[in-house]
Motif scaffolding. Structure first.
Motif, PDB file in Angstrom:
ATOM      1  N   LEU A  12       0.820  -1.204   0.000  1.00  0.00           N
ATOM      2  CA  LEU A  12       0.000   0.000   0.000  1.00  0.00           C
ATOM      3  C   LEU A  12       0.857   1.258   0.000  1.00  0.00           C
ATOM      4  O   LEU A  12       0.562   2.235  -0.686  1.00  0.00           O
ATOM      5  CB  LEU A  12      -0.920   0.003   1.227  1.00  0.00           C
ATOM      6  CG  LEU A  12      -2.078  -1.005   1.196  1.00  0.00           C
ATOM      7  CD1 LEU A  12      -2.787  -1.013   2.539  1.00  0.00           C
ATOM      8  CD2 LEU A  12      -3.047  -0.671   0.083  1.00  0.00           C
ATOM      9  N   LEU A  13       1.920   1.238   0.782  1.00  0.00           N
ATOM     10  CA  LEU A  13       2.813   2.400   0.825  1.00  0.00           C
ATOM     11  C   LEU A  13       3.483   2.618  -0.528  1.00  0.00           C
ATOM     12  O   LEU A  13       3.626   3.756  -0.989  1.00  0.00           O
ATOM     13  CB  LEU A  13       3.881   2.198   1.911  1.00  0.00           C
ATOM     14  CG  LEU A  13       3.355   2.253   3.351  1.00  0.00           C
ATOM     15  CD1 LEU A  13       4.460   1.876   4.328  1.00  0.00           C
ATOM     16  CD2 LEU A  13       2.820   3.642   3.680  1.00  0.00           C
ATOM     17  N   LEU A  14       3.884   1.519  -1.183  1.00  0.00           N
ATOM     18  CA  LEU A  14       4.503   1.635  -2.503  1.00  0.00           C
ATOM     19  C   LEU A  14       3.511   2.187  -3.505  1.00  0.00           C
ATOM     20  O   LEU A  14       3.825   3.080  -4.295  1.00  0.00           O
ATOM     21  CB  LEU A  14       4.999   0.255  -2.973  1.00  0.00           C
ATOM     22  CG  LEU A  14       5.620   0.190  -4.371  1.00  0.00           C
ATOM     23  CD1 LEU A  14       6.850   1.103  -4.436  1.00  0.00           C
ATOM     24  CD2 LEU A  14       6.000  -1.234  -4.717  1.00  0.00           C
ATOM     25  N   ALA A  15       2.282   1.646  -3.465  1.00  0.00           N
ATOM     26  CA  ALA A  15       1.256   2.131  -4.385  1.00  0.00           C
ATOM     27  C   ALA A  15       0.974   3.600  -4.150  1.00  0.00           C
ATOM     28  O   ALA A  15       0.798   4.376  -5.089  1.00  0.00           O
ATOM     29  CB  ALA A  15      -0.034   1.319  -4.210  1.00  0.00           C
ATOM     30  N   ALA A  16       0.950   4.007  -2.884  1.00  0.00           N
ATOM     31  CA  ALA A  16       0.695   5.408  -2.572  1.00  0.00           C
ATOM     32  C   ALA A  16       1.785   6.301  -3.140  1.00  0.00           C
ATOM     33  O   ALA A  16       1.527   7.389  -3.650  1.00  0.00           O
ATOM     34  CB  ALA A  16       0.597   5.602  -1.059  1.00  0.00           C
ATOM     35  N   GLY A  17       3.023   5.802  -3.112  1.00  0.00           N
ATOM     36  CA  GLY A  17       4.130   6.572  -3.665  1.00  0.00           C
ATOM     37  C   GLY A  17       4.007   6.749  -5.152  1.00  0.00           C
ATOM     38  O   GLY A  17       4.229   7.832  -5.698  1.00  0.00           O
ATOM     39  N   VAL A  18       3.607   5.659  -5.842  1.00  0.00           N
ATOM     40  CA  VAL A  18       3.432   5.725  -7.288  1.00  0.00           C
ATOM     41  C   VAL A  18       2.300   6.684  -7.633  1.00  0.00           C
ATOM     42  O   VAL A  18       2.402   7.497  -8.539  1.00  0.00           O
ATOM     43  CB  VAL A  18       3.143   4.304  -7.846  1.00  0.00           C
ATOM     44  CG1 VAL A  18       2.737   4.384  -9.304  1.00  0.00           C
ATOM     45  CG2 VAL A  18       4.368   3.427  -7.686  1.00  0.00           C
ATOM     46  N   HIS A  19       1.186   6.586  -6.883  1.00  0.00           N
ATOM     47  CA  HIS A  19       0.038   7.435  -7.171  1.00  0.00           C
ATOM     48  C   HIS A  19       0.366   8.901  -6.964  1.00  0.00           C
ATOM     49  O   HIS A  19      -0.074   9.755  -7.712  1.00  0.00           O
ATOM     50  CB  HIS A  19      -1.135   7.026  -6.282  1.00  0.00           C
ATOM     51  CG  HIS A  19      -1.779   5.743  -6.710  1.00  0.00           C
ATOM     52  ND1 HIS A  19      -1.065   4.679  -7.160  1.00  0.00           N
ATOM     53  CD2 HIS A  19      -3.085   5.368  -6.753  1.00  0.00           C
ATOM     54  CE1 HIS A  19      -1.882   3.684  -7.467  1.00  0.00           C
ATOM     55  NE2 HIS A  19      -3.121   4.078  -7.227  1.00  0.00           N
ATOM     56  N   ALA A  20       1.153   9.181  -5.918  1.00  0.00           N
ATOM     57  CA  ALA A  20       1.497  10.573  -5.656  1.00  0.00           C
ATOM     58  C   ALA A  20       2.352  11.137  -6.775  1.00  0.00           C
ATOM     59  O   ALA A  20       2.287  12.318  -7.104  1.00  0.00           O
ATOM     60  CB  ALA A  20       2.231  10.681  -4.317  1.00  0.00           C
ATOM     61  N   ALA A  21       3.185  10.263  -7.378  1.00  0.00           N
ATOM     62  CA  ALA A  21       4.070  10.716  -8.450  1.00  0.00           C
ATOM     63  C   ALA A  21       3.292  10.998  -9.727  1.00  0.00           C
ATOM     64  O   ALA A  21       3.709  11.804 -10.542  1.00  0.00           O
ATOM     65  CB  ALA A  21       5.151   9.675  -8.707  1.00  0.00           C
ATOM     66  N   CYS A  22       2.172  10.307  -9.937  1.00  0.00           N
ATOM     67  CA  CYS A  22       1.371  10.530 -11.139  1.00  0.00           C
ATOM     68  C   CYS A  22       0.068  11.199 -10.748  1.00  0.00           C
ATOM     69  O   CYS A  22      -0.883  10.537 -10.321  1.00  0.00           O
ATOM     70  CB  CYS A  22       1.091   9.204 -11.850  1.00  0.00           C
ATOM     71  SG  CYS A  22       0.149   9.440 -13.380  1.00  0.00           S
ATOM     72  N   SER A  23       0.018  12.490 -10.870  1.00  0.00           N
ATOM     73  CA  SER A  23      -1.175  13.262 -10.532  1.00  0.00           C
ATOM     74  C   SER A  23      -1.173  14.534 -11.359  1.00  0.00           C
ATOM     75  O   SER A  23      -0.159  14.920 -11.951  1.00  0.00           O
ATOM     76  CB  SER A  23      -1.187  13.608  -9.040  1.00  0.00           C
ATOM     77  OG  SER A  23      -0.088  14.456  -8.726  1.00  0.00           O
ATOM     78  N   LYS A  24      -2.299  15.205 -11.388  1.00  0.00           N
ATOM     79  CA  LYS A  24      -2.385  16.478 -12.106  1.00  0.00           C
ATOM     80  C   LYS A  24      -1.435  17.490 -11.499  1.00  0.00           C
ATOM     81  O   LYS A  24      -0.817  18.286 -12.211  1.00  0.00           O
ATOM     82  CB  LYS A  24      -3.812  17.014 -12.070  1.00  0.00           C
ATOM     83  CG  LYS A  24      -4.785  16.279 -12.971  1.00  0.00           C
ATOM     84  CD  LYS A  24      -6.143  16.957 -12.954  1.00  0.00           C
ATOM     85  CE  LYS A  24      -7.129  16.241 -13.865  1.00  0.00           C
ATOM     86  NZ  LYS A  24      -8.452  16.892 -13.866  1.00  0.00           N
ATOM     87  N   GLU A  25      -1.345  17.465 -10.182  1.00  0.00           N
ATOM     88  CA  GLU A  25      -0.477  18.427  -9.505  1.00  0.00           C
ATOM     89  C   GLU A  25       0.987  18.193  -9.846  1.00  0.00           C
ATOM     90  O   GLU A  25       1.753  19.141 -10.040  1.00  0.00           O
ATOM     91  CB  GLU A  25      -0.673  18.332  -7.989  1.00  0.00           C
ATOM     92  CG  GLU A  25      -2.042  18.767  -7.496  1.00  0.00           C
ATOM     93  CD  GLU A  25      -3.138  17.757  -7.820  1.00  0.00           C
ATOM     94  OE1 GLU A  25      -2.807  16.585  -8.092  1.00  0.00           O
ATOM     95  OE2 GLU A  25      -4.318  18.157  -7.819  1.00  0.00           O
ATOM     96  N   GLU A  26       1.381  16.918  -9.918  1.00  0.00           N
ATOM     97  CA  GLU A  26       2.783  16.585 -10.178  1.00  0.00           C
ATOM     98  C   GLU A  26       3.142  16.743 -11.652  1.00  0.00           C
ATOM     99  O   GLU A  26       4.190  17.273 -11.993  1.00  0.00           O
ATOM    100  CB  GLU A  26       3.044  15.147  -9.727  1.00  0.00           C
ATOM    101  CG  GLU A  26       4.490  14.685  -9.893  1.00  0.00           C
ATOM    102  CD  GLU A  26       5.451  15.344  -8.939  1.00  0.00           C
ATOM    103  OE1 GLU A  26       6.659  15.385  -9.242  1.00  0.00           O
ATOM    104  OE2 GLU A  26       4.990  15.832  -7.886  1.00  0.00           O
ATOM    105  N   ARG A  27       2.270  16.286 -12.526  1.00  0.00           N
ATOM    106  CA  ARG A  27       2.574  16.287 -13.963  1.00  0.00           C
ATOM    107  C   ARG A  27       2.119  17.575 -14.653  1.00  0.00           C
ATOM    108  O   ARG A  27       2.700  17.984 -15.652  1.00  0.00           O
ATOM    109  CB  ARG A  27       1.874  15.108 -14.649  1.00  0.00           C
ATOM    110  CG  ARG A  27       2.334  13.750 -14.183  1.00  0.00           C
ATOM    111  CD  ARG A  27       3.682  13.387 -14.779  1.00  0.00           C
ATOM    112  NE  ARG A  27       4.021  12.032 -14.414  1.00  0.00           N
ATOM    113  CZ  ARG A  27       4.774  11.692 -13.380  1.00  0.00           C
ATOM    114  NH1 ARG A  27       5.271  12.656 -12.612  1.00  0.00           N
ATOM    115  NH2 ARG A  27       5.043  10.431 -13.102  1.00  0.00           N
ATOM    116  N   GLY A  28       1.069  18.167 -14.142  1.00  0.00           N
ATOM    117  CA  GLY A  28       0.409  19.242 -14.871  1.00  0.00           C
ATOM    118  C   GLY A  28      -0.782  18.651 -15.611  1.00  0.00           C
ATOM    119  O   GLY A  28      -0.740  17.499 -16.069  1.00  0.00           O
TER     120      GLY A  28
END
Length: 278
Positions: A12-28
């Motif tokens: 779950l922690l790993l998945a949360a890290g991946v999800h945080a990296a791919c977001s509108k806020e992170e990518r634009g």
């Protein structure tokens, strides 16, 4: 039990890290939408053959391979590679193997295989859903190809991910195009998130369709998950009157025939919304 809980927490922690990296806020917003569009395009192209152009194996082995693979795909994708070997060991006892896998991952157990069930619509849909899952696995493998060169093209607010080699062969301009080792990783992270978070939506859409594009998911997916903004209607669409609801159409019938004794059956509507009987 404790060890399994620790593994689950780590996942779950790993998945949360991946999800945080791919977001509108992170990518634009522009790149986030572009990643989703690339993902769904790759999925549709990859899924056509396994879902719609492949003959289904209706033997006991084929049915249980589909069932067990579906469980592993959701709970432990790394074990997909051992399914064939396990079925060889449990030849003639496939349902026992299936039960063990169900118990391990706490999933509902379907009835034992029968020739009649193998021909049912439910089994056909389940098989197509499993095939769609295999297509998603292949999509993930394609995005990980080391030889691929991914780039970002366009200006801020209108950027998109592109395959650099394809862009060059098609004569695209090098202006406002940037490359880097992180671009491929960014796409992989987004693809992984789209697949994990929306697995059921993606597979069931094709499983319940007669042909590849019947579901319309190629056009609706990125909007439905709010990765992309809906396209504004064309002038022709904007000029069309809005569609009336069923209740409005029924009222139109009443208004047009005020003396007609054959009214709409209100009891039918009452039954449709009476959730106490469900």
């Amino acid at each position: 039990m404790l060890r399994r809980g620790v593994v689950t927490l780590s996942a779950l922690l790993l998945a949360a890290g991946v999800h945080a990296a791919c977001s509108k806020e992170e990518r634009g917003e522009d790149l986030y939408c572009s990643a989703c569009q690339m993902f769904i395009e790759s999925y549709m192209i990859t899924a056509n053959k396994p879902v719609f152009l492949t003959k289904r194996d209706k033997t006991a082995k084929g049915v249980y391979k589909q069932r067990i693979s579906a469980i592993y795909r959701e709970h432990n994708p790394d074990s997909l590679r051992v399914v064939d070997g396990m079925l060889k060991i449990y030849k003639g006892k496939e349902h026992l193997l299936y039960q063990k896998v169900c118990y391990k991952y706490n999933t509902a157990i379907e009835p034992a295989y029968s020739k009649e069930d193998a021909d049912s619509i439910e089994e056909e849909v389940a098989w197509k859903e499993a095939q769609a899952g295999k297509a998603l696995d292949e999509v993930m493998e394609k995005i990980k190809v080391k030889d691929a060169q991914w780039a970002i093209a366009g200006k801020e607010g209108n950027r998109r991910y592109v395959d650099f080699n394809k862009a060059m062969s098609s004569g695209d301009s090098m202006d406002n195009m940037s490359m880097g080792g992180n671009v491929g990783k960014e796409l992989e992270e987004c693809f992984s998130m789209f697949r994990t978070d929306h697995l059921k939506m993606l597979t069931s859409a094709l499983a319940n369709s007669a042909r590849l594009y019947d579901s319309g998911i190629d056009k609706s997916f990125c909007v439905d998950i709010e990765a992309c903004a809906p396209k504004p209607p064309s002038e022709a669409e904007a000029s069309e009157p809005p569609q009336r609801t069923r209740r409005q159409r029924e009222q139109d019938v009443r208004d047009a025939n005020p003396d007609d004794s054959s009214e709409v059956d209100d009891d039918v509507e009452t039954e449709e919304i009476d959730h106490d009987e469900l």
